[in-house]
Design an enzyme around this catalytic site. Structure first.
Site, PDB file in Angstrom:
ATOM      1  N   CYS B 286       0.832  -1.206   0.000  1.00 44.94           N
ATOM      2  CA  CYS B 286       0.000   0.000   0.000  1.00 44.94           C
ATOM      3  C   CYS B 286       0.864   1.253   0.000  1.00 44.94           C
ATOM      4  CB  CYS B 286      -0.930   0.013   1.210  1.00 44.94           C
ATOM      5  SG  CYS B 286      -2.268  -1.165   1.068  1.00 44.94           S
ATOM      6  N   CYS B 442      12.842   4.151  -6.617  1.00 44.77           N
ATOM      7  CA  CYS B 442      11.383   4.274  -6.462  1.00 44.77           C
ATOM      8  C   CYS B 442      11.114   4.917  -5.107  1.00 44.77           C
ATOM      9  CB  CYS B 442      10.691   2.927  -6.618  1.00 44.77           C
ATOM     10  SG  CYS B 442      11.123   1.746  -5.323  1.00 44.77           S
TER      11      CYS B 442
END
Lengths: 136, 484
Positions: B286, B442
């Site tokens: 998430c 990332c």
């Protein structure tokens, strides 16, 4: 009050308790005038977990009562086991008890049968009265 | 008009030993009233103090249980026969028998439960005597623990070792803005105590592990899995199967949630559905992929509902059913699940008989065994934010490949980085220079590691993964940028 068990009755109840351990067993008691002469094992159909509960369904009860006629005896009550718990009636036993029946409880600890007791509901449903068990 | 009622053995002493009695009335209820008027000793054995037929008293009209007719309102006609048939029930004392009775304040608090026939006093005492262990006090654990506490579960355990962060507040309602920086357990305990002081809250500030899971689970009736990663999910599943505890399972990602009940007796477990974990990095967390804030509210409350149903033994639990909820289209779908006889944990011949190393099982990269090099702790495939900064300061020009999504790139970025989302990389990798060092980056380092592996597989040799991602970069190098 006293309940007398004829030869073999005590053994058959204990044996049934061992067979179903760790689950509870249950069965019907037959005889006359405070003397149990026969037992009949019944299926435990509870859906609440057979380790702590037993249930005899209405259709099995009907058959149990019909069997009394065939045996020429009366249905005197029921027995059940308390796996790894003392042979004393629980609140649940009290809440679900019928009058005049004898309720025999056998304690089975770690697969070994121990105490056996018998109980009758007081008429005002407030508690059980223990009755003496005699053998032989 | 007279009808016959058959009397069972234990009630015959009240009917002068007769096994059948003639009574009058137009309905089953009237016949029974006539019976108890003639033989008043029967009343307290057939009816409760508040005048309802006791649940172990079965009444049959001819051969049909009146529960399947119109109960006591069922009309009778001439020649119909009524039978009173006992259910004989009993059993050893359970936790409910020994549970303290409800106080007057509790009776008021739970009154909306008490008037539900499916719960009532007995059910509420069952809830009070029961215990649920929540794995995680995050998105799923928050609504689940709050509703379970409000509903009167006697004991709620929570396993978590995190600290409340601003990024939690969008969905983790156990924690509020003043709690940021506090331990999640402290904040959870305060919230639950305020909701319902009758609940015992046990907190475990540990990471759930193969070493502690069985001990932690032992005192609880139901385990509620609110974890956000695969190693812990498999650990919870296996520990539930091994200890025979039902697992109220839920998971969430972006706009979609899942729920089921695993590891009940005879029911399937998580491994029956997913025997093997996905390759690491394939399914983003998430934190990487995002999640709709209200989504865990739905799924966590479904988990709490199932935990309560399992405890009460009512309704149809989500056993053998896998519920999938799509918030964007507002649709629920259901997949049928069966226990797999070949399942390595709950199958007929299980091969997993004790808890294993779940990080390894899920293919998580083992900690590098090499000694950290001076200045940061990188390895030959990893570069730290300090090393990257040093390179940039020294005038080197590594190609910084940001593989996040455009909306993440809008929040923060490393100056000069180029955005190619991970999903687009397979058709866009030719845009990358073959002759320059590439630093893949990332949010936290998971997706970029996958991008690095992909680039190496298509012939790039000089690729490194930025350890800790942009979050580490903001923490250590550029605190002026926001985090998410």
């Amino acid at each position: 009050m006293a309940l007398h068990l004829e030869d073999g009755v005590d053994e058959s109840i204990r044996k049934h308790g061992v067979e179903t351990y760790p689950n509870e067993c249950c069965g019907a008691l037959y005889g006359r005038d405070g003397v149990v002469s026969a037992t009949f094992a019944l299926p435990n159909t509870t859906e609440e977990g057979p380790r702590r509960r037993f249930l005899v369904r209405p259709q099995d009860y009907r058959e149990a009562e019909a069997r009394a006629g065939a045996l020429g005896a009366e249905l005197l009550g029921f027995y059940h086991s308390h796996p790894d718990h003392p042979a004393r009636p629980s609140q649940y036993d009290l809440d679900h008890a019928w009058p005049f029946f004898s309720y025999i409880i056998v304690s089975v600890r770690a697969g070994v049968p121990e105490d056996m007791t018998s109980w009758r509901l007081l008429e005002d449903r407030s508690a059980f009265d223990q009755e003496d068990l005699t053998h032989g | 008009m007279a009808n016959k009622i058959h009397i069972p053995t234990p009630l015959r002493p009240f009917t002068d030993k007769q096994d059948a009695v003639e009574v009058n009335g137009a309905t089953v209820g009237e016949l029974l009233t006539d019976l108890t008027t003639r033989h008043s000793g029967l009343r307290k054995h057939l009816y409760t103090d508040d005048g309802r037929l006791r649940n172990f008293v079965n009444v049959y009209l001819n051969d049909e249980d009146i529960r399947y007719l119109q109960r006591e309102q069922t009309p009778v006609k001439a020649g119909d026969t009524l039978s009173i048939v006992p259910s004989v029930a009993g059993g050893a004392p359970t936790a409910v028998d020994t549970a303290p009775a409800l106080s007057a304040e509790e009776i008021k608090r739970y009154s909306r439960h008490l008037i539900l026939p499916e719960i009532g006093m007995e059910g509420q005492r069952k809830l009070k005597a029961s215990s649920v262990l929540c794995i995680g006090a995050g998105g799923l654990g928050s609504p689940a623990a709050m509703y379970l506490a409000a509903a009167g579960i006697g004991r709620i355990g929570i396993v978590d070792f995190d600290v409340v962060d601003f990024s939690n507040l969008q969905r983790q309602l156990l924690h509020g803005t003043p709690d940021v920086g506090r331990s999640k357990l402290a904040s959870a305990k305060d919230k639950i105590n305020a909701l319902n002081p009758h609940v015992q809250v046990d907190t475990y500030e540990v990471a759930l592990s193969s070493e502690n899971a069985l001990d932690l689970f032992a005192p609880y009736d139901v385990i509620l899995d609110g974890t956000d990663n695969f190693p812990t999910r498999y650990l919870v599943n296996d520990a539930c199967v091994l200890s025979g505890k039902p697992n109220a399972y839920g998971s969430i990602f972006r706009f979609e949630g899942q729920a089921s009940v695993f590891a009940t007796k005879g029911g399937p477990c998580y491994r029956c559905l997913y025997p093997e974990p996905p390759p690491p990095g394939l399914v983003p967390s998430c934190a990487e992929g995002g999640v709709l804030g209200v989504l865990p509210g739905i799924i966590g409350v479904i988990q709490a509902t199932e935990a309560m149903k399992v405890i009460l033994g009512i309704g149809e639990p989500l056993v053998g059913r896998f519920l999938i909820y799509d918030a964007l289209n507002m649709k629920f779908r259901e997949l049928r699940l069966r226990r797999d006889p070949e399942c390595p944990v709950c199958g007929d011949n299980p091969t997993v008989t004790k808890l294993i190393d779940y990080e390894q099982f899920c293919g998580m990269r083992p900690e590098p065994a090499v000694a950290p090099i001076a200045g940061g702790g990188g390895t030959d495939w990893e570069i730290t934010v300090q090393e990257l900064k040093k390179k940039l300061d020294a005038g080197e020009t590594p190609f910084i490949l940001d593989v996040r999504e455009p909306n993440e790139y809008q929040i923060n970025r490393i100056a000069g980085s180029v955005l190619i989302p991970l999903g687009e990389l397979p058709r866009r990798y030719q845009e990358l220079p073959k002759d320059r060092e590439i630093v893949s980056q990332c949010k936290m380092g998971g997706r970029s590691a996958k991008a690095m592996d992909f680039l190496k597989s298509v012939g790039f040799t000089n690729v490194k993964n930025l350890k800790g991602g942009i979050l580490e970069w903001v923490d250590k190098i550029d605190p002026s940028q926001p985090k998410y």
